[in-house]
Design a protein around this motif. Structure first.
Motif, PDB file in Angstrom:
ATOM      1  N   ASP A 209      -6.143   2.785   6.553  1.00 13.69           N
ATOM      2  CA  ASP A 209      -7.173   1.912   6.006  1.00 13.69           C
ATOM      3  C   ASP A 209      -6.945   1.705   4.503  1.00 13.69           C
ATOM      4  O   ASP A 209      -6.998   0.583   3.991  1.00 13.69           O
TER       5      ASP A 209
ATOM      6  N   ARG B 219      -3.968  -0.479   3.010  1.00 11.88           N
ATOM      7  CA  ARG B 219      -4.098  -1.933   2.829  1.00 11.88           C
ATOM      8  C   ARG B 219      -3.980  -2.354   1.374  1.00 11.88           C
ATOM      9  O   ARG B 219      -3.685  -3.529   1.098  1.00 11.88           O
TER      10      ARG B 219
ATOM     11  N   MET C  51      -1.118  -4.380   0.575  1.00 10.61           N
ATOM     12  CA  MET C  51      -1.070  -5.758   1.065  1.00 10.61           C
ATOM     13  C   MET C  51      -1.472  -6.769  -0.002  1.00 10.61           C
ATOM     14  O   MET C  51      -1.413  -7.979   0.260  1.00 10.61           O
TER      15      MET C  51
ATOM     16  N   LYS D 254      -9.890 -12.462   0.545  1.00 12.00           N
ATOM     17  CA  LYS D 254      -8.541 -12.047   0.940  1.00 12.00           C
ATOM     18  C   LYS D 254      -7.469 -13.029   0.463  1.00 12.00           C
ATOM     19  O   LYS D 254      -6.318 -12.941   0.900  1.00 12.00           O
TER      20      LYS D 254
ATOM     21  N   ALA E  43      -4.233 -11.415  -0.673  1.00  9.72           N
ATOM     22  CA  ALA E  43      -3.478 -10.604   0.282  1.00  9.72           C
ATOM     23  C   ALA E  43      -2.230 -11.339   0.751  1.00  9.72           C
ATOM     24  O   ALA E  43      -2.311 -12.477   1.199  1.00  9.72           O
TER      25      ALA E  43
ATOM     26  N   TYR F 148      -0.317  -9.496   2.916  1.00  9.81           N
ATOM     27  CA  TYR F 148      -0.280  -8.800   4.212  1.00  9.81           C
ATOM     28  C   TYR F 148       1.061  -8.132   4.516  1.00  9.81           C
ATOM     29  O   TYR F 148       1.349  -7.814   5.664  1.00  9.81           O
TER      30      TYR F 148
ATOM     31  N   GLY G 164     -10.504  -3.661   8.465  1.00 11.19           N
ATOM     32  CA  GLY G 164      -9.203  -3.020   8.496  1.00 11.19           C
ATOM     33  C   GLY G 164      -8.373  -3.386   9.707  1.00 11.19           C
ATOM     34  O   GLY G 164      -7.182  -3.711   9.596  1.00 11.19           O
TER      35      GLY G 164
ATOM     36  N   ASP H   6      -7.073  -6.937   9.389  1.00  9.40           N
ATOM     37  CA  ASP H   6      -6.034  -7.048   8.364  1.00  9.40           C
ATOM     38  C   ASP H   6      -4.686  -6.557   8.909  1.00  9.40           C
ATOM     39  O   ASP H   6      -3.638  -7.149   8.617  1.00  9.40           O
ATOM     40  N   TRP H   7      -4.713  -5.476   9.674  1.00  9.83           N
ATOM     41  CA  TRP H   7      -3.450  -4.964  10.208  1.00  9.83           C
ATOM     42  C   TRP H   7      -2.890  -5.852  11.309  1.00  9.83           C
ATOM     43  O   TRP H   7      -1.671  -5.955  11.464  1.00  9.83           O
TER      44      TRP H   7
ATOM     45  N   SER I  70      -1.191  -8.430   9.383  1.00 13.50           N
ATOM     46  CA  SER I  70      -0.002  -7.842   8.780  1.00 13.50           C
ATOM     47  C   SER I  70       1.136  -7.709   9.780  1.00 13.50           C
ATOM     48  O   SER I  70       2.306  -7.937   9.443  1.00 13.50           O
TER      49      SER I  70
END
Length: 958
Positions: free
Chosen positions: A585, A588, A591, A614, A617, A619, A672, A675-676, A679
């Protein structure tokens, strides 16, 4: 890394006349540090720090005499007067007292002629002051680490100690925390006559005439109840019907030949030869264990080696199924060597183990000493123990490794005390990076827009506090440098850092510094003003995260969770899996753009806007994220940064997959998991974008050209508006030249493919694997790619219609026998072959593992390395080439042991402890014109990589 600027209460005072303040009667003792902070043709700026080493002062008057006609033109934080060459500075009205142990700092601008020598006659209230007292240096020369003694033990103690600014008052010798001897004059020596049986850690602590202390690196010794037989490793596995070996020796040399007899208890299917061994010294002799080829139940036996008058040694031997793969056995053999205390891979702190970067101490690569360690090593420690749990069902070592990581390399609340003062709307103050080190210190610029941190609030909500849960990348396990914990000088392990000055700073040009800078070492501002230029400096803590290591922790957690679940033991490690998700977490932060600026089309620091949400980001897994703040809990500030530069070798799509899709690894934060998921897609896109026509993966991408949001050369390809960089982050040596970054990154992609069948990963591997195999030979003298040379560039990324990168090419320059990278490479091939069925990849991967088995020694698997780069030990800064350790003009300071830092410093002059290393003579011979030295290194990460590669083969094909 940059630090948020601290606005201290500093009064700018014009030159005034008047009588000095009247001091209350007090015993004055003081230390003054004078530092030129900047210099130009006719003028200069300087800072002067007073430390009160006596009683509290109610009013003070600092005086000095300029030697070269300098004149103060403007002063601050004190009342300045000058008569002729004599300067007087009295306390400002708002700060009349200087507490015992307290520090006051004044600053000024002045005029000068052609020379600008510093004053030497500082006095406070008429009493002469000294310079800052530097701790002495000390090295333990006896006993030798790894030596053994028998009761009644007479253990010789000896040390060398020096003090550059005074004298050594005494050297104390300790066993753990127990004082065992003291000597007050050189040569410093003693004898420990009351040593009890057991394992002991011996150190020497030097104290100078002013009370400063320094503790040596430890020596591990064993005290036996009497003459003893030794055997290693203590646990051996042997396939039924086959053989295995262990070594036997005497702890101390006998006065006459000694016969050692081997006796067995347990299964008669296990026999050992020879049955007797004769020793006249301490050299090891090999015993062969043979398992009967009778197809019976698997047995165990204990072989005890004993001799009259000697304590015996025992080795536990376990038969394993004859169908067990050779590589599964190889894993156990390698594991037992790594975990054998006599091997020297770990230092023990209580019940926990901390891995060294290498067994050997004279080691310079990313760490600048072998007994430092990295977050990378901890992530491999977890992988080693997770694999052990898979093979044995015993998850206690995995839990212990996780506890060690959490205690020693994830900063605790006390190590990051002011995170609750962090303001996500103002994460950090901008300072540009520079392509040359002589452009440092870099000026902090509060006028450049920065963005807002969009994840801090949700992380605090999810985990109940403001602390960052991530590993700092580097610690000094033995406190070799002497920084200690937050300046205490003694605590080990100690958080340290090295790199801080842009893309041209190699390890040979770094200046070690503490992660918690209390100004106790270095110059008046500690080490801070080597890197950033500001009006004033505050004591502070700061940490840097290496995202590939934290991502590897998540990757290992995924594997461990799957293996433990298959055994019905998921509950045994559920806490560690949950904490791995927490680490993911916080990961990030890697990123996001360094200053949370908009991602894409950032071509100047002022015009590239700060982002909200964001929009900052990218990523991807960038080179680092970092965080820091004031040590003063009332100071009210902390900072955090990401990084806009992402290297292909740092990407970990498997970790992204785990955090996005595996319930046990779901992050607790609100966004989280999403976001992953983003990513995962972005990382695979970038790897495809960077794949050359040949198959190798090119460097990476940056949102901040040269670290300063500059405009890149015309025609530079882009990826989501970010710019292609053939060698992201550093140039000495070029960062994508090393084949290791190919295999470290692509291994994670291959593992993702094996575990999920991701077609995007397969497409990348279908090109990479044939290219790598075409440049590889196996066998005892195996050769794998070492250095790569790049030409051309990728096509600008078009997600709906990716280009073929016809002009992006790679050439293998040379080959080597890097055992750690060979193991990583074998993992790529085995993972790929397991899912694709590619027979050539499987055969080559197995052949590489077999090749490694040809290079076994008593500590693991290793090959000799010739280190031609060790000619840089004595380099000093060269203006024309911009190479060598750079120290700004006028900057002077000291390491904790008194090593001087200033213009003309070399890597070695700031690290004089290397001269006491047992391996140093062959480096000195090289510096004197002899041949380049050769070393056989046992890096922890490499040995763990080899072990886990063996385990991977057993998992897939066993």
């Amino acid at each position: 890394m940059t630090r948020r600027r601290v606005a201290l209460a500093v009064a700018a005072v014009v030159l005034v006349g008047g009588a000095p303040a009247v001091a209350a009667p007090a015993a004055v003792a003081c230390t003054v540090t004078y530092q030129v902070t900047n210099e130009w043709n006719t003028g200069f700026g300087a800072a002067v720090s007073i430390r009160n080493d006596g009683e509290a002062l109610n009013g003070w008057n600092l005086t000095w005499t300029f030697p070269d006609g300098q004149r103060v033109t403007q002063g601050w934080s004190g009342n300045f007067t000058q008569t002729g060459a004599v300067v007087s500075v009295t306390n400002p009205a708002w700060a009349p007292t200087l507490a015992a142990g307290g520090t006051a700092q004044v600053g000024f601008n002045g005029s000068k002629g052609s020379t600008n020598r510093p004053p030497t006659d500082f006095a406070v209230n008429g009493v002469s002051c000294t310079g800052p007292n530097q701790a002495p240096s000390v090295a333990l020369t006896a006993p030798a680490s790894g030596s053994s003694y028998t009761l009644p033990a007479q253990i010789p103690l000896a040390a060398t100690a020096q003090d550059t600014d005074g004298t050594v008052a005494k050297v104390d010798f300790y066993a753990g925390d127990t004082l065992i001897a003291t000597d007050t004059s050189a040569p410093f020596s003693g004898t420990w006559t009351s040593a009890p049986a057991g394992d002991h850690s011996i150190t020497a602590r030097a104290t100078d005439n002013l009370g400063a202390t320094k503790t040596s690196a430890p020596a591990a010794v064993k005290v036996l109840s009497g003459p003893a037989v030794l055997a290693s490793p203590s646990t051996v596995s042997v396939k039924q019907g086959q053989t295995a070996t262990f070594d036997v020796s005497l702890a101390t040399a006998p006065s006459q030949p000694v016969t050692v007899t081997l006796a067995r208890s347990g299964s008669a299917d296990l026999t050992a030869t020879p049955a007797t061994l004769t020793f006249s010294g301490t050299a090891k002799q090999t015993v062969t264990v043979t398992s009967a080829n009778n197809g019976g139940a698997l047995g165990t036996a204990t072989f005890t080696a004993s001799a009259t008058g000697y304590s015996p040694a025992s080795v536990a031997v376990n038969e394993i199924d004859p169908s067990t793969s050779d590589f599964n056995k190889a894993f156990l053999d390698q594991y037992n060597k790594i975990k054998d205390p006599a091997s020297g891979y770990f230092r023990k702190f209580g019940d926990l183990l901390v891995p060294y970067h290498s067994v050997e101490t004279l080691m310079v690569e990313a760490p600048d000493h072998g007994h430092q360690t990295t977050s990378e090593a901890f992530s491999y420690y977890l992988w080693l123990e997770a694999s052990y749990g898979r093979v044995t069902g015993d998850w206690a070592p995995f839990k212990s490794a996780f506890a060690s990581m959490e205690k020693f390399i994830i900063p605790a609340k006390a190590d990051q005390p002011t995170n609750d003062k962090y303001d996500p709307s103002k994460p950090a103050t901008y300072a540009p990076e520079h392509p040359r080190m002589d452009a440092y210190p870099s000026t902090l610029d509060g006028t450049v827009p920065v963005g807002q941190d969009p994840i801090a609030a949700e992380l605090k909500t999810a985990y109940g506090n403001s602390d960052v849960y991530g590993m700092h990348w580097l610690i000094d396990v033995d406190n070799t440098y002497g920084f200690g914990r937050c300046g205490d000088g003694t605590t080990a392990p100690a958080y340290i850092n090295t790199y801080q000055r842009g893309s041209s700073e190699s390890v040979w040009e770094t200046i070690p510094q503490p992660s918690c800078d209390t100004f106790k070492h270095g110059g008046p501002n500690g080490f801070l003003d080597l890197f950033t230029k500001d009006a004033s400096y505050a004591k502070q803590w700061k940490y840097t995260n290496a995202p590939d290591a934290d991502a590897r922790v998540v990757q290992v957690a995924l594997l461990a969770q799957q293996w433990a679940t298959a055994q019905g033991k998921a509950g045994d490690i559920s806490s560690e899996i949950g904490k791995s998700a927490k680490m993911g977490d916080y990961l990030r932060y890697a990123m996001f753009d360094k200053y949370f600026k908009r991602v894409g089309n950032c071509n100047s620091p002022s015009s590239c806007p700060g982002a909200t949400g964001k929009n900052s980001a990218h990523y991807l897994m960038s080179w680092y994220y970092a965080w820091g703040g004031a040590t003063d809990t009332s100071a009210g500030w902390a900072w955090r940064i990401g990084d806009g530069a992402s290297h292909q070798g740092y990407q970990n799509p498997l970790a992204a997959h785990a955090l996005a899709n595996v319930p046990a690894l779901k992050p607790l934060s609100a966004t989280g998991q999403q976001d992953w998921a983003t990513s995962l897609n972005r990382q695979l896109e970038m790897l495809q974008w960077l794949q050359s026509a040949d198959g190798g993966l090119a460097g990476g991408v940056t949102n901040s050209w040269e670290g300063q949001y500059a405009s890149p050369p015309a025609g530079t390809p882009t990826f989501y508006g970010m710019h292609y960089d053939a060698h992201p982050v550093w140039r000495d040596p070029p960062s994508n030249r090393w084949f290791g970054f190919q295999v470290w990154g692509i291994e994670r992609t291959a593992a993702l493919y094996r575990l999920t069948g991701d077609a995007r990963a397969k497409k990348i591997l279908d090109k990479w694997v044939p290219w790598a195999i075409a440049n590889t030979t196996t066998g005892t003298n195996f050769q794998i790619p070492a250095d790569l040379e790049w030409s051309g560039a990728p096509d600008t990324w078009n997600a709906t219609n990716p280009g073929a990168n016809a002009n992006l090419r790679v050439r293998v320059v040379n080959h080597n026998q890097d055992v750690g990278i060979a193991a990583s490479y074998a993992k790529v091939l085995l993972n790929y072959a397991a899912r694709s069925g590619n027979a050539v990849a499987k055969t080559t991967g197995e052949s590489l593992l077999t090749s490694l088995l040809s290079h076994q020694d008593s500590l693991g698997i290793a090959t000799p390395e010739t280190r031609a780069d060790y000619n840089r030990f004595d380099d000093v800064y060269n203006t024309s080439t911009a190479e060598g350790p750079y120290v700004p003009p006028g900057w002077t300071g000291k390491m904790p042991n008194g090593d001087q830092i200033g213009q003309g410093s070399s890597f070695l002059s700031m690290r004089s402890m290397f001269r006491n290393d047992p391996q140093w003579p062959k480096v000195q011979s090289y510096l004197d014109g002899g041949p380049a030295p050769t070393f056989t290194y046992h890096r922890f990460w490499a040995q763990a990589e080899i072990a886990t590669a063996f385990s991977l083969h057993a998992e897939i094909y066993g």
